[in-house]
Motif scaffolding. Structure first.
Motif, PDB file in Angstrom:
ATOM      1  N   GLU A 146      -1.358   4.045  -3.988  1.00 30.93           N
ATOM      2  CA  GLU A 146      -0.589   3.262  -2.978  1.00 30.93           C
ATOM      3  C   GLU A 146      -1.564   2.460  -2.323  1.00 30.93           C
ATOM      4  O   GLU A 146      -2.764   2.229  -2.462  1.00 30.93           O
ATOM      5  N   GLY A 147      -0.826   1.648  -1.411  1.00 34.95           N
ATOM      6  CA  GLY A 147      -1.593   0.478  -0.667  1.00 34.95           C
ATOM      7  C   GLY A 147      -2.090   0.910   0.647  1.00 34.95           C
ATOM      8  O   GLY A 147      -1.765   1.988   1.116  1.00 34.95           O
ATOM      9  N   VAL A 148      -3.014   0.199   1.387  1.00 33.89           N
ATOM     10  CA  VAL A 148      -3.330   0.429   2.712  1.00 33.89           C
ATOM     11  C   VAL A 148      -3.305  -0.540   3.300  1.00 33.89           C
ATOM     12  O   VAL A 148      -3.691  -1.720   3.494  1.00 33.89           O
ATOM     13  N   PRO A 149      -2.010  -0.463   4.133  1.00 29.86           N
ATOM     14  CA  PRO A 149      -1.475  -1.621   5.070  1.00 29.86           C
ATOM     15  C   PRO A 149      -2.833  -2.372   5.884  1.00 29.86           C
ATOM     16  O   PRO A 149      -3.641  -1.554   6.502  1.00 29.86           O
ATOM     17  N   PRO A 325      -6.102  -3.361  -1.708  1.00 36.43           N
ATOM     18  CA  PRO A 325      -5.357  -2.253  -1.166  1.00 36.43           C
ATOM     19  C   PRO A 325      -4.314  -3.134   0.032  1.00 36.43           C
ATOM     20  O   PRO A 325      -3.110  -2.351   0.088  1.00 36.43           O
ATOM     21  N   GLN A 326      -4.709  -3.844   0.489  1.00 37.88           N
ATOM     22  CA  GLN A 326      -3.595  -4.432   1.665  1.00 37.88           C
ATOM     23  C   GLN A 326      -2.734  -5.085   0.867  1.00 37.88           C
ATOM     24  O   GLN A 326      -1.443  -5.261   1.718  1.00 37.88           O
ATOM     25  N   GLY A 327      -2.498  -5.671  -0.218  1.00 34.85           N
ATOM     26  CA  GLY A 327      -1.498  -6.290  -1.134  1.00 34.85           C
ATOM     27  C   GLY A 327      -0.703  -5.153  -1.661  1.00 34.85           C
ATOM     28  O   GLY A 327       0.665  -5.838  -2.084  1.00 34.85           O
ATOM     29  N   ARG A 328      -1.195  -4.056  -1.853  1.00 38.48           N
ATOM     30  CA  ARG A 328      -0.125  -3.036  -2.380  1.00 38.48           C
ATOM     31  C   ARG A 328       0.585  -2.111  -1.487  1.00 38.48           C
ATOM     32  O   ARG A 328       0.615  -1.065  -1.406  1.00 38.48           O
ATOM     33  N   VAL A 329       1.483  -3.167  -0.611  1.00 36.38           N
ATOM     34  CA  VAL A 329       2.178  -2.403   0.086  1.00 36.38           C
ATOM     35  C   VAL A 329       3.926  -2.999  -0.051  1.00 36.38           C
ATOM     36  O   VAL A 329       3.882  -4.198  -0.557  1.00 36.38           O
TER      37      VAL A 329
END
Ligand SMILES: C[S@@+](CC[C@H](N)C(=O)[O-])C[C@H]1O[C@@H](n2cnc3c(N)ncnc32)[C@H](O)[C@@H]1O
Length: 374
Positions: A146-149, A325-329
């Motif tokens: 998962e991402g990390v917003p 990670p910021q993009g995987r949201v």
């Protein structure tokens, strides 16, 4: 099944014992130096956030005076000041850290005090601190996928992004970059509509509006804190009548993008977006008849390069802890990550329906510029 280790060859085994020991020693030295730098950057973070460098830039101060000026605890400041002197960032006149007068070493103000100086690097310390705060979440994210917003990285992250790019917008965007963008400079001398997609703190939009009086700019960003700051910044710069900002996901399916635009900029954000194709498609639909899209993004190597230079190392190291990670949201994310090579950009543009995309011959150590023709 067992493996005969004597038949396995690797670069390590190809080294003589002396070469292996030299390689180990070199890596140990490199990591130790990086560790020292990281700890010093965290101290720099304190100096930037607490206004310690700004206070020291005015005149030489004792720890007690610095405490009174900044409202900080004197005992902590003595320790911090000692570290600054040991690191060579300050000089001390008159003895011990607790009693002497401290002043910034030559060159420090341009790197850690003046936020619009071309050499300002306070944002780097903010970025390191923000990344440190999400490490437990990243460990989880690596396991779950998962991402990390962005919002989880906190306000330091948002400030860091803004601080890192602002000097380039102030010094280069209008006088240096715009004239090298075919058709853009001429168009922006006349009443024109500009979109700043992924606008962050709004420094690019504000710079454009300040220098080009006939231009109106609309900025979009999905981050509430960034848009709130952008509005405040535009007001303070006196351009709020011609610059508006709105919280919006660039990939949203809608038609009211505030155009038609003569130019839409994506300043260092396309590689971060969860759905870059949709965002480029929206931009294309919002262009006027002769409109064009300009993307400024990372100047990474054109092809994968192991053992890269310092810039490549920075981008490659930032991608798994920051951009990816910021993009995987959100729904169905397909972010590129920091290492957006020209081929990846051209593929995104083609998928979004652009007829042509090209690299512009604008020199910059960390950014590459692309023009997308609808
Ligand atoms: C690296 S920052 C660049 C900000 C600004 N353009 C600059 O150069 O300072 C990337 C920006 O993209 C924004 N962003 C990320 N995903 C977005 C989305 N889906 N829609 C709109 N903005 C987004 C982030 O909030 C952040 O402000």
């Amino acid at each position: 099944m067992t493996t005969d280790v004597t038949t396995v060859s690797s670069p390590i085994e190809a080294l003589t014992p002396t070469e292996a020991s030299a390689a180990t020693e070199a890596l140990t030295g490199r990591l130790f130096e990086a560790g020292v730098g990281a700890v010093e950057l965290l101290n720099i973070y304190l100096g930037v956030k607490l206004g310690l460098y700004s206070a020291l830039a005015t005149e030489p101060l004792t720890a007690a005076e610095l405490a009174r000026r900044t409202g900080c605890d004197e005992r902590y400041l003595v320790e911090w000041l000692q570290g600054q002197a040991v690191a060579g960032l300050t000089t001390v006149d008159g003895g011990e850290p607790a009693s002497g007068r401290h002043q910034l070493a030559p060159g420090v103000a341009a790197v850690l005090v003046d936020e619009t100086s071309p050499t300002y690097l306070g944002g780097l310390a903010l970025m390191l601190a923000a990344a440190g705060g999400v490490m437990p979440a990243l460990v989880q994210a690596f396991r779950t996928g998962e991402g990390v917003p962005y919002a989880h990285y906190g306000s330091d992250a948002v400030e860091a992004q803004a601080a890192l790019n602002r000097p380039a917008f102030v010094h280069d965007l209008v006088p240096n970059w715009l004239p090298q963008m075919p058709g853009v400079w001429e168009r922006l001398q006349t009443p024109a509509r500009v979109g700043d997609f992924g606008c962050g703190y709004g420094w690019s939009a504000i710079e454009l509006a300040t220098a080009l009086p006939a231009v109106r700019v609309t900025g979009f960003d999905s981050d509430d804190a960034s848009v709130a700051a952008a509005r405040r910044n535009a007001m303070a710069a006196g351009v709020a009548e011609r610059v508006t900002f709105e919280v919006r996901d660039l990939a949203e399916t809608r038609t009211d993008w505030g155009g038609p635009y003569d130019v839409i900029f994506f300043f260092e954000c396309l590689h971060d977006l969860p759905r870059p194709v949709e965002a480029l498609r929206n931009a294309r639909s919002a262009l006027g008849p002769k409109g064009t899209v300009i993307v400024m993004d990372e100047r990474v190597a054109e092809t994968f390069t192991a053992d890269g230079d310092l810039v490549e190392r920075l981008f490659a190291a930032a991608s798994p802890i920051w951009c990816l990670p910021q993009g995987r949201v959100g729904p169905d994310p397909r972010p590129v990550g920091t290492m957006m090579r020209p081929a990846a950009l051209h593929a995104l543009a083609a998928e979004a329906g652009y007829a042509r995309s090209e690299i512009l011959p604008i020199e910059h150590p960390t950014f590459r510029f692309y023009q997308l023709h609808p």
